[in-house]
Write an enzyme that holds these catalytic residues in place. Structure first.
Site, PDB file in Angstrom:
ATOM      1  N   HIS A  57     -32.366 -18.869 -25.571  1.00 23.46           N
ATOM      2  CA  HIS A  57     -32.006 -20.167 -24.978  1.00 23.46           C
ATOM      3  C   HIS A  57     -33.033 -20.564 -23.923  1.00 23.46           C
ATOM      4  O   HIS A  57     -33.597 -19.716 -23.226  1.00 23.46           O
ATOM      5  CB  HIS A  57     -30.587 -20.162 -24.408  1.00 23.46           C
ATOM      6  CG  HIS A  57     -30.312 -19.160 -23.328  1.00 23.46           C
ATOM      7  ND1 HIS A  57     -30.615 -19.402 -22.001  1.00 23.46           N
ATOM      8  CD2 HIS A  57     -29.741 -17.931 -23.365  1.00 23.46           C
ATOM      9  CE1 HIS A  57     -30.228 -18.352 -21.276  1.00 23.46           C
ATOM     10  NE2 HIS A  57     -29.706 -17.443 -22.074  1.00 23.46           N
ATOM     11  N   ASP A  76     -32.372 -22.738 -21.381  1.00 25.21           N
ATOM     12  CA  ASP A  76     -31.811 -23.156 -20.093  1.00 25.21           C
ATOM     13  C   ASP A  76     -31.604 -21.985 -19.150  1.00 25.21           C
ATOM     14  O   ASP A  76     -31.593 -20.813 -19.558  1.00 25.21           O
ATOM     15  CB  ASP A  76     -30.505 -23.924 -20.286  1.00 25.21           C
ATOM     16  CG  ASP A  76     -29.419 -23.112 -20.978  1.00 25.21           C
ATOM     17  OD1 ASP A  76     -29.743 -22.347 -21.912  1.00 25.21           O
ATOM     18  OD2 ASP A  76     -28.246 -23.238 -20.569  1.00 25.21           O
ATOM     19  N   ASP A 115     -33.121 -13.872 -17.552  1.00 26.82           N
ATOM     20  CA  ASP A 115     -32.160 -14.540 -18.449  1.00 26.82           C
ATOM     21  C   ASP A 115     -32.558 -15.986 -18.643  1.00 26.82           C
ATOM     22  O   ASP A 115     -32.095 -16.866 -17.949  1.00 26.82           O
ATOM     23  CB  ASP A 115     -30.759 -14.418 -17.831  1.00 26.82           C
ATOM     24  CG  ASP A 115     -29.668 -14.969 -18.722  1.00 26.82           C
ATOM     25  OD1 ASP A 115     -29.919 -15.201 -19.915  1.00 26.82           O
ATOM     26  OD2 ASP A 115     -28.561 -15.178 -18.212  1.00 26.82           O
ATOM     27  N   GLU A 169     -26.998 -22.873 -23.107  1.00 26.04           N
ATOM     28  CA  GLU A 169     -26.260 -21.643 -23.369  1.00 26.04           C
ATOM     29  C   GLU A 169     -25.387 -21.273 -22.181  1.00 26.04           C
ATOM     30  O   GLU A 169     -24.382 -20.589 -22.330  1.00 26.04           O
ATOM     31  CB  GLU A 169     -27.236 -20.495 -23.680  1.00 26.04           C
ATOM     32  CG  GLU A 169     -26.566 -19.233 -24.242  1.00 26.04           C
ATOM     33  CD  GLU A 169     -26.143 -18.231 -23.173  1.00 26.04           C
ATOM     34  OE1 GLU A 169     -25.435 -17.276 -23.527  1.00 26.04           O
ATOM     35  OE2 GLU A 169     -26.522 -18.384 -21.995  1.00 26.04           O
ATOM     36  N   GLU A 170     -25.800 -21.714 -20.983  1.00 23.60           N
ATOM     37  CA  GLU A 170     -25.133 -21.264 -19.755  1.00 23.60           C
ATOM     38  C   GLU A 170     -23.921 -22.116 -19.382  1.00 23.60           C
ATOM     39  O   GLU A 170     -23.346 -21.925 -18.315  1.00 23.60           O
ATOM     40  CB  GLU A 170     -26.138 -21.272 -18.585  1.00 23.60           C
ATOM     41  CG  GLU A 170     -27.347 -20.373 -18.773  1.00 23.60           C
ATOM     42  CD  GLU A 170     -27.015 -18.879 -18.699  1.00 23.60           C
ATOM     43  OE1 GLU A 170     -25.824 -18.525 -18.641  1.00 23.60           O
ATOM     44  OE2 GLU A 170     -27.963 -18.075 -18.717  1.00 23.60           O
ATOM     45  N   GLU A 220     -31.646 -11.962 -25.719  1.00 19.98           N
ATOM     46  CA  GLU A 220     -30.986 -11.820 -24.420  1.00 19.98           C
ATOM     47  C   GLU A 220     -31.415 -10.495 -23.792  1.00 19.98           C
ATOM     48  O   GLU A 220     -31.680  -9.516 -24.493  1.00 19.98           O
ATOM     49  CB  GLU A 220     -29.460 -11.816 -24.594  1.00 19.98           C
ATOM     50  CG  GLU A 220     -28.860 -13.155 -24.956  1.00 19.98           C
ATOM     51  CD  GLU A 220     -28.557 -14.031 -23.737  1.00 19.98           C
ATOM     52  OE1 GLU A 220     -28.884 -13.631 -22.596  1.00 19.98           O
ATOM     53  OE2 GLU A 220     -28.009 -15.129 -23.947  1.00 19.98           O
ATOM     54  N   HIS A 276     -28.347 -14.080 -13.679  1.00 19.87           N
ATOM     55  CA  HIS A 276     -27.621 -14.980 -12.762  1.00 19.87           C
ATOM     56  C   HIS A 276     -27.714 -14.517 -11.310  1.00 19.87           C
ATOM     57  O   HIS A 276     -27.031 -15.080 -10.462  1.00 19.87           O
ATOM     58  CB  HIS A 276     -26.148 -15.142 -13.157  1.00 19.87           C
ATOM     59  CG  HIS A 276     -25.950 -15.647 -14.547  1.00 19.87           C
ATOM     60  ND1 HIS A 276     -24.732 -16.096 -15.009  1.00 19.87           N
ATOM     61  CD2 HIS A 276     -26.804 -15.799 -15.592  1.00 19.87           C
ATOM     62  CE1 HIS A 276     -24.844 -16.467 -16.281  1.00 19.87           C
ATOM     63  NE2 HIS A 276     -26.097 -16.293 -16.649  1.00 19.87           N
TER      64      HIS A 276
END
Lengths: 369, 369
Positions: free
Chosen positions: B78, B80, B104, B135-136, B164, B346
């Site tokens: 992803h 984003d 990430d 995705e987030e 990932e 994150h």
């Protein structure tokens, strides 16, 4: 409305009957902090009466007879209300006066203003009328607090009658209040790896369970039962939807019998948790945010006993906290006696029965005239 | 910075090494919903490569080889990131590339872009590269979800490798996620008369205690242990400081093994509460707000087994939820294989080790060339 009706907001007619006067008081908005127009109207109306000496402290008004009587009685009521809830203007319907503050406590203020206007020469006792600001907000803004600090001589008396709603009966003394936060700690983790953290909300179960199982005491003083209470009023935990929370805060509100001092109440409530959670004591933080002592009923004090006998009412315990506790701290025995059901205070549908307005006025005139 | 450096935000040099490419990707901000500039840069760079056929769906970019090979592999990442946390621009320090999304998962995206640029004619398998948006955030905005709806043929494959972060090892399958709110009811009352109400926060003790005592299961599938979890992620109660609360809402986040279907997981979690609180069942309301099944590791599927054997890594269970579950639902076996420690996702301090970027690129080139 026409211009004449609008003028009513700037002047009070103390020759009107107590119901009309209560209605006029409701129609002058006076949310805490905005009592100025109502205090002006009260001061103006009282200053026109030659038998009274009038003082102003902030937005509180004190009016006294000065006849040199051997005793002095305070009759007190707060001018402010909680915020409006679509319950203005006042509405008279089926013997009930509805509207913001009708119950808490412009009904009582109306009775006090009628007494001030009509009892030009009370026979046995001088009277001090106190109409004060900011009762519904934090204690250091309270008008009585400010008068006590700036003009304590205005509050000297042998007895205070606080006209808070008590169903036209006597409610004696009041409970104390303790507020505290219990913080339960844990450790954050991603919920996909929850075992790497410690869930503070899960741990809080022990505190909430103790509250759920706690049986509050019933304390009898002067024949009156003060029923205590210990309530979680808020629980807050949560970081994000996928995070094990590391903190859970439980806010407590305890009501305690007036036989406990503030320090005793704090020790009692702390003890409930330290005993139960002995092995986990370090996991909790217990912070008292406010503790205000109650007031003993004082039914053994001569001035109180005399009034209770005269009113012929069976005294009941006051369950909420009122400014009778403040008078008690100032050394003035005090009781609650006013029109309106205390359970309606702060409700949008509050009202005061016309019959209780009339009854309270009649009884106090009979005792004081 | 000079003008030349600023131009890097508009163009990606796929001939740069994987570390420089990852740094350039981090330096193009792409918070969920704002992936446009990065998607443009990716699309432009890939469209310049004659061995790839490029499609765009929203801010997702799909690039394919079309060599007629007997198998097709998806390599997906992803574009984003979560919102910035004072962690831009990228910073290379001691073999670690720091910065928003480094872990990430712009590190994984850099590896995929390097494969797309260099594997001009993979020998055994065609390759579909998927770089997708959102995705987030909530699932219905997810780029894979949109491609599956609008261009399902672009996602046809025998195996998907989701890049990932998995520490450059293979993480197989993933847990499912169930979110629910448990609402405990009571009845309001003034805290001075607490016995006239029912304290919902006190009652919630039974729910939190159950969570505190619950021992999640450990489910072994294909030799991998999926450790379940059941966490209160939020507790909310509170009306006012003097009111017994009539509602307490406990938000749950459960992670369940991929051997449970969504319906089985819901039934299992509901059952935990209905059994425990049998006599008080009517006091709770249990509302499932989201349930997303996990993905079985699928190590018995030939394409998966082949890759795992080739990589020579001992597969581990994936504990968080990832889009491997979405591929599984689409009928494409999938696993997680990418650079970076998933526990850093994150976090403001996220980084990706340079060594893992290089290792992932090297291993996939060796398997696919």
């Amino acid at each position: 409305m026409n211009a004449a009706a609008l003028d009513l907001t700037a002047a009070l007619d103390l020759t009107a009957d107590v119901v009309e006067l209560a209605r006029a008081l409701v129609d002058i908005p006076s949310e805490s902090g905005a009592e100025g127009p109502l205090a002006d109207a009260v001061e103006t109306a009282l200053a026109a009466l030659p038998h009274l000496s009038v003082d102003r402290v902030g937005n509180s008004v004190v009016a006294r007879t000065t006849l040199g009587r051997p005793e002095r009685v305070i009759i007190a009521g707060h001018l402010d209300t909680v915020p409006a809830a679509a319950n203005l203007p006042a509405r008279l319907d089926g013997g009930l006066l509805h509207g913001l503050g009708a119950c808490d406590m412009k009904g009582g203020v109306a009775v006090a203003l009628r007494l001030a206007a009509t009892l030009t020469a009370p026979s046995a006792r001088d009277i001090t009328y106190v109409f004060y600001e900011c009762e519904e907000v934090e204690g250091d803004r309270n008008g009585l607090h400010r008068i006590a600090a700036e003009r304590p001589e205005l509050l000297a008396a042998d007895l205070a009658i606080l006209m808070e709603p008590s169903g036209a009966g006597v409610e004696a003394g009041c409970q104390g209040v303790l507020s505290a936060d219990i913080t339960v700690r844990g450790a954050r983790a991603h919920t996909a790896r929850a075992w790497m953290g410690v869930n503070a909300a899960h741990r809080a179960a022990a505190v909430l369970r103790l509250l759920d199982e706690h049986v509050p005491e019933r304390v009898v003083i002067d024949g009156l039962e003060y029923r205590e209470g210990l309530s979680a009023v808020a629980v807050r935990a949560g970081v994000a939807g996928n995070v094990v929370p590391d903190t859970c805060v439980i806010s407590l509100n305890a009501r305690f019998a007036p036989s406990r001092s503030a320090a005793q109440a704090e020790s009692y409530v702390r003890g409930l948790f330290s005993a139960e959670s002995h092995e986990n004591a370090c996991e909790y933080e217990f912070e008292v945010t406010e503790v205000v002592p109650g007031a003993l009923p004082g039914l053994d004090r001569p001035a109180v006993a005399s009034l209770v006998r005269f009113l012929g009412a069976e005294p009941r315990p006051k369950l909420g906290w009122t400014d009778v506790a403040r008078f008690t701290e100032l050394g003035v025995p005090a009781l609650n006696f006013g029109p309106g059901d205390p359970a309606l205070a702060h409700t949008a549908g509050e009202y005061v029965p016309v019959g209780q307005l009339v009854e309270c006025e009649r009884k106090l005139v009979a005792w004081l005239r």
